[in-house]
Each structure stands twice: as C-alpha cells, then as structure tokens.
Scaffold this motif. Structure first.
Motif: not given
Ligand code: XIL
Length: 299
Positions: A99-106, A122-125, A151-154, A195-196
């Motif tokens: 659920s945290l993984r999905q919240a990060m993506i959302d 963007w400072d993605v991470v 996952v955050a970068f993609r 990985v982008p």
C-alpha cells in the motif's frame, strides 16, 4: 554580467535559489531573489506533506504560489521532491508494504501530472542512502523492497517525459566517502540497465563535519562520465567562506555536464541553518557578502 543568473548564463548554466512561499510578501527578499537568480526550487511547498496532506487529496496552493512567482518573473523551476523518508504526511508515515508502494506511485503521478511539462528537473528520490557504509537508508520506503527507487524513476518518466529526473542527496560530495560510492554504483547500475535517470543532485551542505574537499571536482566528473547531468542543488557553506564558494563554482564550471548551481536560500536570515551560521551569499540585511563577489567573479 552583473547578476548571478546572467553570469551563469554566459556558460549556458543557471544559478538558482530556494524560495519560501511565506516570504513572497517581503519585498527586500523578492527584490534580491528576482534580480539575482534564474532557477527556483520550492523550499518546502512541493514536498509530500505539502502536496498530498490526505491520501488522494492533492493541494498545490503553496507549490503553485512558488511556481507562479518564478515563471511570472522569467525563471525556471526545479521540482523538489517526490519520494523521501522525511516530510511525509502522517497517513504515509503509517503505511508500509504494497500500500505504501502504491501510494508512492500515486503521489508521483499526482504531483508530476499537475506540473506536467513545466518543470526543468525533478528530484524524484531524495536522500535514500545511509550516512555511513554505502548502503541504503532504512525507511518505510526502503522496506517496501530495494527496487523502490527504480520504480519511482520509471513512474516519473511516464508521468512527465519532458522533465529531467534526478537522484538528490547530501554527503555525496566527497569522492572518498562510502555514501558517494554507494550512490555512484546505483547510478551506474541504472544506466547499464536502462532505468531512466538524467541527473544527480549534489545538495552540497558544507560544514565542519562535511567540509568541501578538493576531490569535489572528481565527484562531479565521475557522475557526469556515467552519462548524467550533475546539478548542485542546495548549496550552503557554514561560515560563508568566499574561497570555498569560488572553489565550488570553479569545480562545476570545469565539467560540461554540471549544468547549474542552486543556493539553499537568499539571505543568511532565510537559511534553514539559522542566520548565525552565515552560510549564504547575502547577509541578513540583504547586502552582498564577500562570498557573493567570489561567486560572481568565478562564474
Ligand atoms: C529543509 C528546509 O530548508 C526547511 O525549511 C525544512 O524545515 C526542512 O527541510 N535536504 C533537503 C531539503 O532535501 O528539502 C531540506 O530543506 C534541507 C536538507
């Protein structure tokens, strides 16, 4: 050139500052910020707690205030930051696992969607590596699985293909430090696997425990040689040494892919470290310091 932004532009670079929305009514502040800088980072207003205070309910009021001030004054904007262990809203702090993984993506999709096509980088991470040992920092995001960063970068690449995507951290300035090597190995791995990732942000908060070292130029060159841009994203130097500021500028200018420098505030009184640490380019009255002149002359 008579301003930091114009001087940096002579070599195709930018010179930015962090802007706090609560200070945009202070004309002494906005006069200096508008005159000197051509890139803006929101100091807090685009962070996770500010932009998604309740899950699925986004609030861009303060972020837009900073964004609009920047663009109305002809400046570009760096986005800061989408996935971070700190300044998470309470609802996110209590999440874990899928659920945290999905919240990060959302969250990435929601914020990057709002600013789609409008952000230079963007400072993605932010700050995902531990202070010592060269490995990942323990956090709720890290505990979702070691792949959370890619996952955050993609996700970010798909959400806004026009934005440069950066990994941003502190204490990755000194080439000999394990943390620097840990991040370097991650970027090398990402580039080798497709990985982008487009840039690495060196926060560059220098103080007596994390002093500037002359191998900073090696660090910048080494990251750039992996095929990413390097940006100095949150520069401040406690004590405000003019010589150290000039060294930082000279090291960036020595590397073509070091594309710009941002200082983390306008006047000493605006610094998150407290005015008494005198880390910035303008004193608390708004006067140019020796460090300002050193930077301008080096650019
Ligand atoms: C700081 C802000 O300057 C403060 O106003 C806030 O209270 C805490 O965060 N690394 C980062 C920045 O990536 O977001 C931090 O900014 C400073 C350290």
């Amino acid at each position: 050139a008579g301003t930091l932004g114009a001087a940096a532009a002579q070599s195709g670079r930018y010179f930015g500052t962090a802007i706090a929305s609560g200070k945009l009514g202070d004309s002494a502040y906005t006069t200096i910020a508008n005159r000197e800088f051509d890139m803006v980072t929101a100091e807090n207003e685009m962070k996770i707690d500010a932009t998604e205070p309740n899950r699925g309910q986004f609030n861009f009021t303060s972020g837009d205030r900073v964004y609009n001030w920047a663009v109305q004054n002809g400046k570009r904007v760096r986005g800061h930051t989408l996935a971070w262990h700190s300044q998470q809203p309470g609802w996110m702090q209590s999440l874990s696992g899928s659920s945290l993984r999905q919240a990060m993506i959302d969250h990435i999709n929601g914020v990057m969607g709002h600013y789609k096509g409008k952000i230079y980088a963007w400072d993605v991470v932010n700050e995902a590596y531990a202070d010592s040992g060269g490995g990942r920092r323990d956090s709720n995001l890290q505990r979702t699985g070691n792949d959370w960063i890619e996952v955050a970068f993609r996700t970010a690449r798909a959400a806004d293909p026009a934005a440069k995507l950066c990994y941003n951290d502190y204490n990755i300035d000194n080439w000999t430090w394990a943390k620097t090597q840990g991040v370097y190995n991650m970027v090398r791995d990402f580039k080798s696997r497709g990985v982008p990732i487009d840039c690495v942000g060196l926060q560059s908060h220098f103080n007596s425990n994390s002093p500037y070292n002359s191998n900073y130029r090696t660090t910048i060159q080494s990251f750039a040689a992996l095929g990413v841009d390097v940006q100095i994203t949150e520069l401040d130097i406690q004590g405000g040494s003019a010589t150290t500021y000039a060294n930082v500028v000279n090291d960036c200018l020595a590397v073509p892919r070091c594309t710009g420098i941002t200082v983390w505030g306008v006047r000493d009184s605006d610094s998150w470290l407290g005015a008494n640490t005198t880390p910035l380019l303008f004193d608390s009255s708004g006067n140019k310091k020796a460090a300002y002149t050193a930077v301008l002359n080096a650019l």
